[in-house]
Design a protein around this motif. Structure first.
Motif, PDB file in Angstrom:
ATOM      1  N   GLU A   2     -19.794  63.952  19.053  1.00 30.72           N
ATOM      2  CA  GLU A   2     -19.124  62.627  18.193  1.00 30.72           C
ATOM      3  C   GLU A   2     -21.117  62.178  18.264  1.00 30.72           C
ATOM      4  OE1 GLU A   2     -17.387  58.324  18.986  1.00 30.72           O
ATOM      5  OE2 GLU A   2     -16.043  60.594  19.661  1.00 30.72           O
ATOM      6  N   LYS A   3     -21.201  61.803  17.716  1.00 30.83           N
ATOM      7  CA  LYS A   3     -22.455  60.878  17.141  1.00 30.83           C
ATOM      8  C   LYS A   3     -22.675  59.653  17.656  1.00 30.83           C
ATOM      9  CE  LYS A   3     -24.234  63.514  13.784  1.00 30.83           C
ATOM     10  NZ  LYS A   3     -25.808  64.631  14.127  1.00 30.83           N
ATOM     11  N   GLN A   4     -24.061  59.484  18.721  1.00 29.53           N
ATOM     12  CA  GLN A   4     -24.203  58.417  19.908  1.00 29.53           C
ATOM     13  C   GLN A   4     -24.272  57.094  19.061  1.00 29.53           C
ATOM     14  OE1 GLN A   4     -23.577  58.594  23.356  1.00 29.53           O
ATOM     15  NE2 GLN A   4     -23.907  60.818  23.809  1.00 29.53           N
ATOM     16  N   SER A   5     -25.077  56.002  19.028  1.00 26.59           N
ATOM     17  CA  SER A   5     -25.308  54.611  19.150  1.00 26.59           C
ATOM     18  C   SER A   5     -26.791  54.979  19.702  1.00 26.59           C
ATOM     19  CB  SER A   5     -24.893  53.239  19.265  1.00 26.59           C
ATOM     20  OG  SER A   5     -25.207  52.972  20.631  1.00 26.59           O
ATOM     21  N   ILE A   6     -27.135  54.258  18.776  1.00 25.48           N
ATOM     22  CA  ILE A   6     -29.623  53.955  19.156  1.00 25.48           C
ATOM     23  C   ILE A   6     -29.222  53.788  20.898  1.00 25.48           C
ATOM     24  CG2 ILE A   6     -31.090  53.164  19.418  1.00 25.48           C
ATOM     25  CD1 ILE A   6     -31.362  54.939  16.974  1.00 25.48           C
ATOM     26  N   GLU A   7     -28.774  52.656  21.075  1.00 23.15           N
ATOM     27  CA  GLU A   7     -28.453  52.065  21.830  1.00 23.15           C
ATOM     28  C   GLU A   7     -27.589  53.325  23.310  1.00 23.15           C
ATOM     29  OE1 GLU A   7     -26.602  50.500  19.375  1.00 23.15           O
ATOM     30  OE2 GLU A   7     -28.819  49.088  19.580  1.00 23.15           O
ATOM     31  N   GLN A   8     -27.048  54.024  23.169  1.00 27.33           N
ATOM     32  CA  GLN A   8     -26.543  55.011  23.920  1.00 27.33           C
ATOM     33  C   GLN A   8     -27.925  56.281  23.844  1.00 27.33           C
ATOM     34  OE1 GLN A   8     -23.428  55.427  21.765  1.00 27.33           O
ATOM     35  NE2 GLN A   8     -21.848  55.019  23.535  1.00 27.33           N
ATOM     36  N   LEU A   9     -28.157  56.557  23.279  1.00 30.83           N
ATOM     37  CA  LEU A   9     -29.263  57.912  23.047  1.00 30.83           C
ATOM     38  C   LEU A   9     -30.007  56.699  23.770  1.00 30.83           C
ATOM     39  CD1 LEU A   9     -29.338  58.619  19.349  1.00 30.83           C
ATOM     40  CD2 LEU A   9     -28.321  60.073  21.968  1.00 30.83           C
ATOM     41  N   GLN A  10     -30.564  56.030  23.738  1.00 32.83           N
ATOM     42  CA  GLN A  10     -32.041  55.006  24.857  1.00 32.83           C
ATOM     43  C   GLN A  10     -31.731  55.504  26.169  1.00 32.83           C
ATOM     44  OE1 GLN A  10     -34.487  53.480  22.599  1.00 32.83           O
ATOM     45  NE2 GLN A  10     -35.358  54.481  24.308  1.00 32.83           N
ATOM     46  N   LEU A  45     -32.290  65.855  19.737  1.00 32.36           N
ATOM     47  CA  LEU A  45     -32.191  66.726  19.445  1.00 32.36           C
ATOM     48  C   LEU A  45     -30.760  66.856  19.490  1.00 32.36           C
ATOM     49  CD1 LEU A  45     -33.634  69.257  17.732  1.00 32.36           C
ATOM     50  CD2 LEU A  45     -34.876  69.940  19.774  1.00 32.36           C
ATOM     51  N   TYR A  46     -30.442  67.083  21.047  1.00 30.86           N
ATOM     52  CA  TYR A  46     -29.186  68.031  21.602  1.00 30.86           C
ATOM     53  C   TYR A  46     -28.794  66.580  21.207  1.00 30.86           C
ATOM     54  CZ  TYR A  46     -30.926  72.588  23.786  1.00 30.86           C
ATOM     55  OH  TYR A  46     -31.604  73.539  23.302  1.00 30.86           O
ATOM     56  N   PHE A  47     -28.288  65.472  20.555  1.00 33.98           N
ATOM     57  CA  PHE A  47     -27.293  64.409  21.250  1.00 33.98           C
ATOM     58  C   PHE A  47     -26.945  63.768  20.005  1.00 33.98           C
ATOM     59  CE2 PHE A  47     -27.999  64.551  25.466  1.00 33.98           C
ATOM     60  CZ  PHE A  47     -26.559  64.419  26.450  1.00 33.98           C
ATOM     61  N   ASP A  48     -28.232  64.120  17.935  1.00 41.49           N
ATOM     62  CA  ASP A  48     -27.883  64.298  17.613  1.00 41.49           C
ATOM     63  C   ASP A  48     -27.988  65.162  16.146  1.00 41.49           C
ATOM     64  OD1 ASP A  48     -27.691  60.891  15.887  1.00 41.49           O
ATOM     65  OD2 ASP A  48     -28.676  63.136  14.911  1.00 41.49           O
ATOM     66  N   ILE A  49     -29.269  65.950  16.231  1.00 40.22           N
ATOM     67  CA  ILE A  49     -29.313  66.627  15.015  1.00 40.22           C
ATOM     68  C   ILE A  49     -29.267  68.086  15.270  1.00 40.22           C
ATOM     69  CG2 ILE A  49     -31.364  67.748  14.212  1.00 40.22           C
ATOM     70  CD1 ILE A  49     -31.829  64.363  13.653  1.00 40.22           C
ATOM     71  N   LEU A  50     -28.521  68.824  16.680  1.00 42.10           N
ATOM     72  CA  LEU A  50     -28.214  70.286  16.468  1.00 42.10           C
ATOM     73  C   LEU A  50     -27.238  69.924  16.154  1.00 42.10           C
ATOM     74  CD1 LEU A  50     -30.079  71.726  19.577  1.00 42.10           C
ATOM     75  CD2 LEU A  50     -30.697  72.086  17.161  1.00 42.10           C
ATOM     76  N   ARG A  51     -26.218  71.120  15.458  1.00 38.79           N
ATOM     77  CA  ARG A  51     -24.940  71.981  15.405  1.00 38.79           C
ATOM     78  C   ARG A  51     -25.515  72.681  16.726  1.00 38.79           C
ATOM     79  NH1 ARG A  51     -26.456  72.578   9.339  1.00 38.79           N
ATOM     80  NH2 ARG A  51     -28.043  73.310  10.311  1.00 38.79           N
ATOM     81  N   HIS A  52     -24.344  72.407  17.525  1.00 40.39           N
ATOM     82  CA  HIS A  52     -24.765  73.489  18.641  1.00 40.39           C
ATOM     83  C   HIS A  52     -23.069  73.510  19.633  1.00 40.39           C
ATOM     84  CE1 HIS A  52     -26.045  70.809  21.930  1.00 40.39           C
ATOM     85  NE2 HIS A  52     -25.609  69.999  20.856  1.00 40.39           N
ATOM     86  N   SER A  84     -25.979  67.179  28.200  1.00 39.90           N
ATOM     87  CA  SER A  84     -25.184  67.531  27.041  1.00 39.90           C
ATOM     88  C   SER A  84     -23.695  68.671  26.879  1.00 39.90           C
ATOM     89  CB  SER A  84     -25.835  67.696  25.929  1.00 39.90           C
ATOM     90  OG  SER A  84     -26.722  68.922  25.759  1.00 39.90           O
ATOM     91  N   GLY A  85     -23.603  68.911  28.489  1.00 43.38           N
ATOM     92  CA  GLY A  85     -22.665  69.739  29.003  1.00 43.38           C
ATOM     93  C   GLY A  85     -22.328  71.293  28.781  1.00 43.38           C
ATOM     94  N   TYR A  86     -23.932  71.363  29.100  1.00 39.41           N
ATOM     95  CA  TYR A  86     -23.837  73.432  29.171  1.00 39.41           C
ATOM     96  C   TYR A  86     -23.718  73.365  30.498  1.00 39.41           C
ATOM     97  CZ  TYR A  86     -26.338  74.301  24.374  1.00 39.41           C
ATOM     98  OH  TYR A  86     -26.300  74.175  22.853  1.00 39.41           O
TER      99      TYR A  86
END
Lengths: 283, 320
Positions: A2-10, A45-52, A84-86
């Motif tokens: 799930e995509k996260q907000s900027i605040e969460q990513l920060q 990368l890991y919380f938004d861009i990558l489809r992984h 990110s759960g690996y």
């Protein structure tokens, strides 16, 4: 994911920085400076861009792949992989210790999820990423391959062999990024071995160059990586010049090569952690 | 006077052609096989594969380090890359790339190395690598194979295509007797006892297996019965076959187109010293570089031909 907000990513960025500092401090060895500067990149990368898929499999078919060529940023990479759960976040405490999957430099030998090739001896990652990108094309897999390189690493000749090759074959499903922090172990890159005009160099090699001017601004990084993605698939390999500051986020570490490979003392760690909010819970 | 050879030939061919033909056949069987070459497609005999499967073949230009990394990367997604160049550029030039990206990362890459050893000939010592087997066998995860003629090289190429894991396959340039059968089964890691004997064992690899076959006939004329064992796989070494033979003969000779330091003989010595010490004489290059010349001249000058194997066998026998 799930995509996260900027605040969460920060918040994840500050936690990653805490993880890096605590990992390097605990074992009194490792490289804190560069991963602090790449927190926004790793998290974007890991919380938004990558489809992984954190349920790791080596072949990574129908997934975006990420390779870390400058393997000494391992502490940052391990943190973002765990977060990110690996693998369990708890495992970060084994970093660089005997019998750990979290080797000083990333390795596949111990089977750590998320790692697809060993790195640490510099200059090799771009070639590997290109091979993986071409394998994707052969497999009819339309996902992308990402790779991070250090700027000092560009002094290795193999990088330029790979640069030539990528443009010759039009490997346009590859998005490379240079951590352009201007520092390396022995000092500023311009003193050690001047890289001169990197943008012109990569353009001359036939790459599409995308400058991300504020590599420690999360929104700028996200926007820059999205732009890079839009530049893929057009016949040229894509290179992001990510302008970062080594040691970003800790006032006494920022902008100097001195923290390239030195751990903080107890007092320095306390000082640094005081500047970084614990957001997701320390491991 | 002609020798009574236990193996004979009607045709000569280069082992690199055995590789090229095996590579094409393997490519037809398995669509995941891909090829890479650093500007030596003709020399490596990879052209037929390239012509038949242009989309699965990658000319890398004169950039061997990049080629090794590319090959490692292509395994991610299930490809089986065969990366070809001269043995010198396939090993020493790219040792760290092989070590980190292929061996340590345990990638299914086949490093295909031609023009190995002195028999490269006239190009001279810059190209005549004599250290490659040592470098490659020291790497954990690496399988090291050095077949003896066209047929065995072709069979080995087909076998490594079905083997999971990094492989170093070494072959050469000169036209060489084809004395092993076309339909042979190639079992990685399994030595082949070619000739039974009781007095001394000759362990030979690569082109020198033929010299060992000739040496066996020469020794027999003098009443010495040598056992000839073809060690096509340097690593993993068939220790069982080595011990079984030396238990019977009591002494041995190793023969290889390689430095004595770090070569097949070293591996055999290790095996013998651990399990059952016995006299061992080495036929190999004695700590020197090669030079320009014809293959025959070079094997003679550097002491690697049948006559030298005969001398070494007698020396080993005398030490029993």
């Amino acid at each position: 994911m799930e995509k996260q907000s900027i605040e969460q990513l920060q918040k994840i960025c500050t936690q990653l920085r805490r993880d890096v500092l605590r990992m390097v401090h605990a074992v009194q060895s490792g490289h804190p400076g560069a991963p602090l500067g790449c927190a926004e990149f790793f998290v974007s990368l890991y919380f938004d861009i990558l489809r992984h898929d954190p349920n790791f499999n080596m072949d990574g078919k129908d997934e975006d792949l990420f390779f870390l060529s400058n393997g000494h940023l391992s502490a940052g990479w391990y943190s973002v992989l765990a977060r990110s759960g690996y693998f369990p976040v708890e495992e970060l405490k084994t970093f660089r210790k005997i019998n750990s999957r979290l080797q000083g430099h990333p390795a596949t030998e111990e089977g750590l999820p998320g790692i697809r090739v060993a790195s640490g001896s510099l200059g090799q990652g771009l070639s590997v990423a290109l091979g993986a990108a071409q394998a994707k094309k052969l497999n009819g897999d339309d996902k992308l391959v990402y790779i991070l390189l250090g700027d000092g690493e560009l002094q290795e000749g193999q990088v330029w062999e790979a640069a030539m090759y990528a443009a010759h074959y039009g490997v346009d499903n590859l998005i490379a990024t240079i951590d352009y922090n201007g520092q390396q172990i022995d000092g500023p890159t311009e003193k050690v071995m001047d890289l001169k005009n990197l943008k012109a160099k990569w353009e001359a090699f036939g790459w599409e160059v995308n400058e991300i001017k504020d590599g420690n601004n999360l929104e700028a990084v996200l926007e820059g990586l999205k732009k890079a993605k839009s530049l893929s698939g057009k016949g040229k390999p894509v290179m992001n010049l990510l302008y970062t500051e080594m040691g970003y986020g800790v006032d006494f570490m920022v902008g100097t090569h001195k923290w390239h490979g030195s751990p903080p003392s107890d007092e320095q760690l306390a000082d640094a952690l005081g500047q970084l909010e614990e957001t997701l819970g320390d491991y | 006077m002609s020798l009574d050879l236990k193996f004979t030939y009607t045709e000569k061919k280069d082992t690199r052609s055995g590789f090229g033909d095996g590579f094409l056949e393997a490519g037809r069987k398995n669509p995941n096989i891909v090829g890479l070459c650093a500007d030596l497609i003709g020399s490596l005999k990879m052209g037929a594969f390239q012509k038949e499967f242009p989309d699965r073949f990658f000319q890398t230009g004169i950039a061997e380090a990049n080629m090794i990394g590319l090959a490692a990367g292509m395994t991610i997604g299930g490809k089986i890359p065969f990366a070809g160049t001269f043995a010198n550029f396939a090993t020493g030039r790219v040792y760290d790339q092989i070590r980190q990206s292929v061996a340590y990362s345990d990638k299914n890459v086949k490093i295909c190395a031609s023009h190995a050893g002195l028999t490269l000939g006239e190009d001279g010592a810059t190209h005549q690598i004599l250290e490659d087997l040592g470098m490659m066998k020291m790497l954990p995860h690496m399988t090291v194979i050095n077949p003896c003629d066209y047929n065995q090289t072709k069979a080995a190429t087909l076998a490594i295509a079905e083997h999971e894991g990094p492989v170093y396959l070494r072959f050469g340039r000169p036209s060489w007797p084809i004395f092993t059968p076309a339909d042979q089964k190639f079992e990685i890691g399994k030595a082949w006892k070619m000739i039974d004997g009781k007095d001394v064992t000759i362990f030979a690899t690569g082109h020198l297996v033929w010299e060992a076959v000739v040496a066996e006939a020469m020794l027999r004329e003098e009443g010495i019965h040598a056992e000839v064992i073809n060690i096509h796989t340097i690593k993993p070494l068939d220790e069982e076959a080595i011990m079984e033979s030396v238990k019977k003969t009591g002494c041995a000779v190793s023969a290889e187109e390689h430095q004595i330091n770090g070569g097949l003989g070293d591996s055999i010595a290790q095996t013998l010293s651990r399990h059952n010490p016995a006299p061992l004489e080495y036929v190999g290059v004695n700590d020197s570089f090669g030079e320009s010349g014809t293959p025959t001249q070079l094997l003679e000058k550097y002491g690697l031909n049948a006559e030298n194997i005969v001398k070494a066998a007698k020396k080993a026998l005398a030490r029993k």
